[in-house]
Design a protein around this motif. Structure first.
Motif, PDB file in Angstrom:
ATOM      1  N   GLN A  17       0.825  -1.209   0.000  1.00  0.00           N
ATOM      2  CA  GLN A  17       0.000   0.000   0.000  1.00  0.00           C
ATOM      3  C   GLN A  17       0.860   1.260   0.000  1.00  0.00           C
ATOM      4  O   GLN A  17       0.561   2.232  -0.704  1.00  0.00           O
ATOM      5  CB  GLN A  17      -0.919   0.001   1.229  1.00  0.00           C
ATOM      6  CG  GLN A  17      -1.968  -1.094   1.219  1.00  0.00           C
ATOM      7  CD  GLN A  17      -2.946  -0.952   0.074  1.00  0.00           C
ATOM      8  OE1 GLN A  17      -3.408   0.150  -0.238  1.00  0.00           O
ATOM      9  NE2 GLN A  17      -3.246  -2.058  -0.582  1.00  0.00           N
ATOM     10  N   ARG A  74       1.588   4.626  -2.998  1.00  0.00           N
ATOM     11  CA  ARG A  74       1.295   6.033  -2.712  1.00  0.00           C
ATOM     12  C   ARG A  74       2.545   6.903  -2.583  1.00  0.00           C
ATOM     13  O   ARG A  74       2.459   8.125  -2.661  1.00  0.00           O
ATOM     14  CB  ARG A  74       0.512   6.123  -1.395  1.00  0.00           C
ATOM     15  CG  ARG A  74      -0.852   5.474  -1.436  1.00  0.00           C
ATOM     16  CD  ARG A  74      -1.444   5.354  -0.035  1.00  0.00           C
ATOM     17  NE  ARG A  74      -2.832   4.943  -0.044  1.00  0.00           N
ATOM     18  CZ  ARG A  74      -3.244   3.697  -0.168  1.00  0.00           C
ATOM     19  NH1 ARG A  74      -2.349   2.735  -0.300  1.00  0.00           N
ATOM     20  NH2 ARG A  74      -4.525   3.406  -0.173  1.00  0.00           N
ATOM     21  N   GLY A 128      -0.599   7.037   4.668  1.00  0.00           N
ATOM     22  CA  GLY A 128      -1.506   6.091   5.287  1.00  0.00           C
ATOM     23  C   GLY A 128      -1.370   6.056   6.795  1.00  0.00           C
ATOM     24  O   GLY A 128      -0.543   6.763   7.374  1.00  0.00           O
TER      25      GLY A 128
END
Length: 289
Positions: A103, A107, A281
């Protein structure tokens, strides 16, 4: 490179050959394994383990050689139990770190953007920043390329303990202009992974981080490594984490289940409002003591 050289590379050899050489199996023992393998329709490694001619660790080591996957030695497992991505690569914890890695990499540091360092920040001590930053760095290095882990917790540093490296010099000596030799250290057993430890704990941690030299250093490191992960002091101890995040340009927030209060997390995020920090995140550490 000729064909003979290529055949000698671990990734080009059968797992049976690797296990045979590691265990020094005789021709009759190899034939015994092959017969068991044919009769039961299992893999060579499974057959060798079932017959007591190899251990599960032998099989893992052979697979690691074939797939260029760093696997900790027994000595490393004893010395660095917190590095689960290296010492327990198939554990639930290691899989969770790899899931976060996937993840984060989607990003962070996109191809068309200027490369940034990533600050790992959290509200309080004991949230698991050191553990998480260390394992994230290992998992990034396992992708290939060059990864640097920086211990910017100038109040209670621990990365040198986790990786078993010297802390006689490090970030603090660089920022105070007292570094007389190379302070970035390679991590044994993990190709492409390097650690910049904290160094001696300074009496003025926030002032060192706020100096222009730190921002310049971060930009230089980000240009020389594929990934730069920076561990930070708890936000409850001062403004260090926010300053580090601002210099990095990217931050990942860590919070601990049943430990952190929502208001503390909100205050941490709000303290960076208006800055150019990219939040890539948030991670919830579900470990409970």
């Amino acid at each position: 490179m000729n064909s003979a050289d290529q055949h000698d590379r671990p990734q080009d050899r059968h797992i049976g050959d690797l296990i045979r050489d590691a265990r020094n199996l005789s021709a009759s023992e190899v034939e015994q394994v092959l017969r068991y393998q044919r009769e039961r329709g299992v893999r060579f490694g499974e057959a060798a383990v079932a017959l007591g001619l190899a251990s599960p660790e032998d099989v893992l080591n052979a697979l690691a050689q074939q797939f260029h996957y760093p696997l900790a030695t027994a000595a490393r497992r004893d010395a660095s139990p917190e590095l689960v991505t290296l010492t327990q690569p198939f554990s639930v914890q290691a899989e969770a770190v790899r899931a976060v890695r996937s993840q984060v990499t989607m990003r962070w540091n996109k191809p068309d953007a200027q490369r940034q360092a990533l600050a790992v920040i959290s509200p309080a001590s004991g949230d698991g920043k050191t553990y998480f930053a260390a394992n994230l760095a290992v998992s990034l290095a396992q992708l290939g390329g060059r990864t640097l882990l920086v211990d910017a917790d100038l109040r209670s540093p621990r990365q040198h303990e986790v990786f078993g490296v010297s802390n006689s010099a490090g970030l603090s000596t660089l920022l105070s202009g007292r570094a007389e030799h190379q302070v970035i250290q390679p991590v044994e057993g993990v190709a492409g992974l390097f650690v910049l430890p904290c160094g001696p704990i300074p009496p003025n941690p926030l002032e060192l981080i706020e100096r222009p030299a730190f921002g310049l250093l971060v930009r230089e490191l980000a240009s020389k490594f594929d990934h730069v992960v920076i561990d930070t002091a708890a936000a409850a101890l001062g403004a260090d984490a926010c300053v580090v995040a601002a210099r990095c340009g990217a931050a990942l927030v860590l919070t601990r289940k049943h430990e952190n209060k929502v208001v503390a997390l909100q205050d941490l995020v709000a303290s960076l409002a208006g800055s150019t920090v990219q939040f890539v995140g948030a991670v919830v550490n579900e470990f409970t003591s």
